[in-house]
Motif scaffolding. Structure first.
Motif, PDB file in Angstrom:
ATOM      1  N   GLU A   2       0.836  -1.210   0.000  1.00  9.61           N
ATOM      2  CA  GLU A   2       0.000   0.000   0.000  1.00  9.61           C
ATOM      3  C   GLU A   2       0.866   1.253   0.000  1.00  9.61           C
ATOM      4  O   GLU A   2       0.596   2.214  -0.732  1.00  9.61           O
ATOM      5  CB  GLU A   2      -0.923  -0.013   1.217  1.00  9.61           C
ATOM      6  N   GLU A   3       1.920   1.251   0.824  1.00 12.01           N
ATOM      7  CA  GLU A   3       2.796   2.416   0.880  1.00 12.01           C
ATOM      8  C   GLU A   3       3.563   2.591  -0.433  1.00 12.01           C
ATOM      9  O   GLU A   3       3.817   3.719  -0.875  1.00 12.01           O
ATOM     10  CB  GLU A   3       3.782   2.267   2.046  1.00 12.01           C
ATOM     11  N   ILE A   4       3.925   1.487  -1.064  1.00 15.00           N
ATOM     12  CA  ILE A   4       4.629   1.557  -2.352  1.00 15.00           C
ATOM     13  C   ILE A   4       3.706   2.153  -3.414  1.00 15.00           C
ATOM     14  O   ILE A   4       4.130   2.977  -4.234  1.00 15.00           O
ATOM     15  CB  ILE A   4       5.108   0.157  -2.758  1.00 15.00           C
ATOM     16  N   THR A   5       2.439   1.760  -3.384  1.00 13.79           N
ATOM     17  CA  THR A   5       1.476   2.272  -4.350  1.00 13.79           C
ATOM     18  C   THR A   5       1.283   3.780  -4.199  1.00 13.79           C
ATOM     19  O   THR A   5       1.146   4.516  -5.192  1.00 13.79           O
ATOM     20  CB  THR A   5       0.124   1.554  -4.184  1.00 13.79           C
ATOM     21  N   LYS A   6       1.338   4.265  -2.966  1.00 13.73           N
ATOM     22  CA  LYS A   6       1.164   5.699  -2.729  1.00 13.73           C
ATOM     23  C   LYS A   6       2.289   6.522  -3.363  1.00 13.73           C
ATOM     24  O   LYS A   6       2.069   7.655  -3.794  1.00 13.73           O
ATOM     25  CB  LYS A   6       1.109   5.971  -1.222  1.00 13.73           C
ATOM     26  N   LEU A   7       3.492   5.946  -3.406  1.00 14.98           N
ATOM     27  CA  LEU A   7       4.647   6.674  -3.936  1.00 14.98           C
ATOM     28  C   LEU A   7       4.906   6.391  -5.408  1.00 14.98           C
ATOM     29  O   LEU A   7       5.850   6.937  -5.986  1.00 14.98           O
ATOM     30  CB  LEU A   7       5.906   6.312  -3.129  1.00 14.98           C
ATOM     31  N   ALA A   8       4.077   5.554  -6.023  1.00 14.11           N
ATOM     32  CA  ALA A   8       4.315   5.157  -7.417  1.00 14.11           C
ATOM     33  C   ALA A   8       4.305   6.345  -8.368  1.00 14.11           C
ATOM     34  O   ALA A   8       5.052   6.381  -9.359  1.00 14.11           O
ATOM     35  CB  ALA A   8       3.273   4.128  -7.846  1.00 14.11           C
ATOM     36  N   ALA A   9       3.471   7.326  -8.078  1.00 12.03           N
ATOM     37  CA  ALA A   9       3.344   8.472  -8.985  1.00 12.03           C
ATOM     38  C   ALA A   9       4.635   9.283  -9.082  1.00 12.03           C
ATOM     39  O   ALA A   9       4.843  10.011 -10.063  1.00 12.03           O
ATOM     40  CB  ALA A   9       2.195   9.366  -8.528  1.00 12.03           C
ATOM     41  N   LYS A  10       5.517   9.166  -8.086  1.00 12.40           N
ATOM     42  CA  LYS A  10       6.766   9.925  -8.100  1.00 12.40           C
ATOM     43  C   LYS A  10       7.865   9.228  -8.917  1.00 12.40           C
ATOM     44  O   LYS A  10       8.909   9.836  -9.178  1.00 12.40           O
ATOM     45  CB  LYS A  10       7.274  10.133  -6.670  1.00 12.40           C
ATOM     46  N   CYS A  11       7.637   7.990  -9.299  1.00 11.89           N
ATOM     47  CA  CYS A  11       8.657   7.239 -10.035  1.00 11.89           C
ATOM     48  C   CYS A  11       8.799   7.778 -11.457  1.00 11.89           C
ATOM     49  O   CYS A  11       7.813   8.179 -12.079  1.00 11.89           O
ATOM     50  CB  CYS A  11       8.299   5.758 -10.080  1.00 11.89           C
ATOM     51  N   ARG A  12      10.002   7.773 -11.948  1.00  6.80           N
ATOM     52  CA  ARG A  12      10.286   8.221 -13.313  1.00  6.80           C
ATOM     53  C   ARG A  12      10.895   7.068 -14.100  1.00  6.80           C
ATOM     54  O   ARG A  12      11.551   6.192 -13.547  1.00  6.80           O
ATOM     55  CB  ARG A  12      11.250   9.410 -13.296  1.00  6.80           C
ATOM     56  N   VAL A  13      10.687   7.094 -15.399  1.00  9.16           N
ATOM     57  CA  VAL A  13      11.263   6.087 -16.292  1.00  9.16           C
ATOM     58  C   VAL A  13      12.503   6.691 -16.938  1.00  9.16           C
ATOM     59  O   VAL A  13      12.426   7.728 -17.600  1.00  9.16           O
ATOM     60  CB  VAL A  13      10.256   5.647 -17.366  1.00  9.16           C
ATOM     61  N   ALA A  14      13.650   6.062 -16.732  1.00  7.27           N
ATOM     62  CA  ALA A  14      14.913   6.585 -17.252  1.00  7.27           C
ATOM     63  C   ALA A  14      14.990   6.415 -18.760  1.00  7.27           C
ATOM     64  O   ALA A  14      14.604   5.384 -19.313  1.00  7.27           O
ATOM     65  CB  ALA A  14      16.083   5.863 -16.580  1.00  7.27           C
ATOM     66  N   THR A  15      15.507   7.431 -19.410  1.00  5.92           N
ATOM     67  CA  THR A  15      15.731   7.399 -20.857  1.00  5.92           C
ATOM     68  C   THR A  15      17.236   7.326 -21.112  1.00  5.92           C
ATOM     69  O   THR A  15      18.043   7.544 -20.193  1.00  5.92           O
ATOM     70  CB  THR A  15      15.155   8.657 -21.530  1.00  5.92           C
ATOM     71  N   PRO A  16      17.656   7.027 -22.335  1.00  6.22           N
ATOM     72  CA  PRO A  16      19.100   6.992 -22.629  1.00  6.22           C
ATOM     73  C   PRO A  16      19.823   8.310 -22.352  1.00  6.22           C
ATOM     74  O   PRO A  16      21.040   8.331 -22.210  1.00  6.22           O
ATOM     75  CB  PRO A  16      19.141   6.649 -24.126  1.00  6.22           C
ATOM     76  N   HIS A  17      19.067   9.404 -22.275  1.00  2.84           N
ATOM     77  CA  HIS A  17      19.678  10.710 -22.037  1.00  2.84           C
ATOM     78  C   HIS A  17      19.843  11.013 -20.551  1.00  2.84           C
ATOM     79  O   HIS A  17      20.500  11.992 -20.194  1.00  2.84           O
ATOM     80  CB  HIS A  17      18.846  11.810 -22.697  1.00  2.84           C
ATOM     81  N   ASP A  18      19.241  10.190 -19.671  1.00  2.00           N
ATOM     82  CA  ASP A  18      19.334  10.418 -18.229  1.00  2.00           C
ATOM     83  C   ASP A  18      20.631   9.833 -17.680  1.00  2.00           C
ATOM     84  O   ASP A  18      21.163   8.846 -18.198  1.00  2.00           O
ATOM     85  CB  ASP A  18      18.144   9.774 -17.506  1.00  2.00           C
TER      86      ASP A  18
END
Length: 249
Positions: A2-18
């Motif tokens: 449940e706590e992981i789901t709450k923070l999911a929106a803050k996750c970013r997907v890394a691109t080759p430029h990151d």
């Protein structure tokens, strides 16, 4: 979860430029191989650290991470490969033949007859997990941290996590990171003949018994005894001096 789901929106997907530091801690240079805990990489900033320094401020944006955050733990270890045999009771003579077969007979790595590469000698075992880490105490710098929850992350469990968490973790795990990618798994000395310089092809050689020291610091001008600004005649081995430098001095 449940706590992981709450923070999911803050996750970013890394691109080759990151910039993704998935191979070492940015503060201690611990790698995923150093300890059984490996390193943790923040799913929001892509910064890799050890657990204790997960919230250490490395830039002005660190304070915006909040009291807790999601990380992917990366742990790796190398296990020596054992020779496989169909017959568990191999005779000593057969073992000797196998040993001889692995002896290098040419200057090369990862090729037939050459030395074994690391991929030939070791197998890398990688394990991953999604970690919820929170700031511990009231330190202003937020450097102390505590693992609040940790769940294994693999092909069987990734669908249990929110999609953004899985996508972020996969993008970090498979990112090239800061490493320069070079295909050096196999190398062999080029057997083709080397081209001969046009200046050396017809160079005359005088058999006068003169031997030039392979150490330039031992050279001296045969006329003045000077040991600086020297030159050597490649035909007869005469060492002279006094020629002008490139700047005319």
């Amino acid at each position: 979860m449940e706590e992981i789901t709450k923070l999911a929106a803050k996750c970013r997907v890394a691109t080759p430029h990151d910039t993704v530091t998935n191979s070492e801690c940015v503060f201690t240079f611990h790698s995923p191989y150093t300890t059984d805990l490996g390193i943790v990489v923040n799913l929001q900033t892509f910064v890799g650290t050890i657990d204790e320094m997960a919230f250490t401020k490395s830039d002005d944006d660190a304070s915006a991470l909040g009291p807790s955050g999601l990380f992917v733990r990366i742990c790796k270890k190398r296990v020596a490969k054992t020779p496989q045999s169909d017959d568990a009771t191999m005779e000593e003579g057969q073992q000797d033949n196998n040993t001889a077969a692995t002896t290098a007979t040419k200057l090369g790595v990862g090729v037939e007859g050459g030395f074994q590469s690391d991929s030939d000698k070791y197998e890398t075992i990688s394990t991953y997990s999604i970690v919820l880490i929170g700031k511990e105490g009231t330190d202003d710098d937020g450097s102390s941290s505590k693992v609040l929850a940790e769940l294994p992350y693999n092909d069987n469990t990734k669908n249990d996590f929110p999609m953004l968490v899985s996508q972020s973790a996969d993008s970090i795990i498979h990112h090239s990171g800061l490493a320069v990618q070079q295909d050096l798994s196999a190398w062999e000395l080029d057997a083709e003949p080397k081209p001969v310089s046009k200046y050396a092809e017809n160079l005359p050689f005088v058999e006068n018994g003169v031997k030039v020291s392979p150490t330039p610091s031992d050279w001296k001008c045969e006329k003045s005894g000077d040991n600086q600004n020297l030159w050597v005649n490649l035909s007869d081995g005469f060492i002279g001096g006094g020629r002008k430098n490139w700047d005319g001095s």
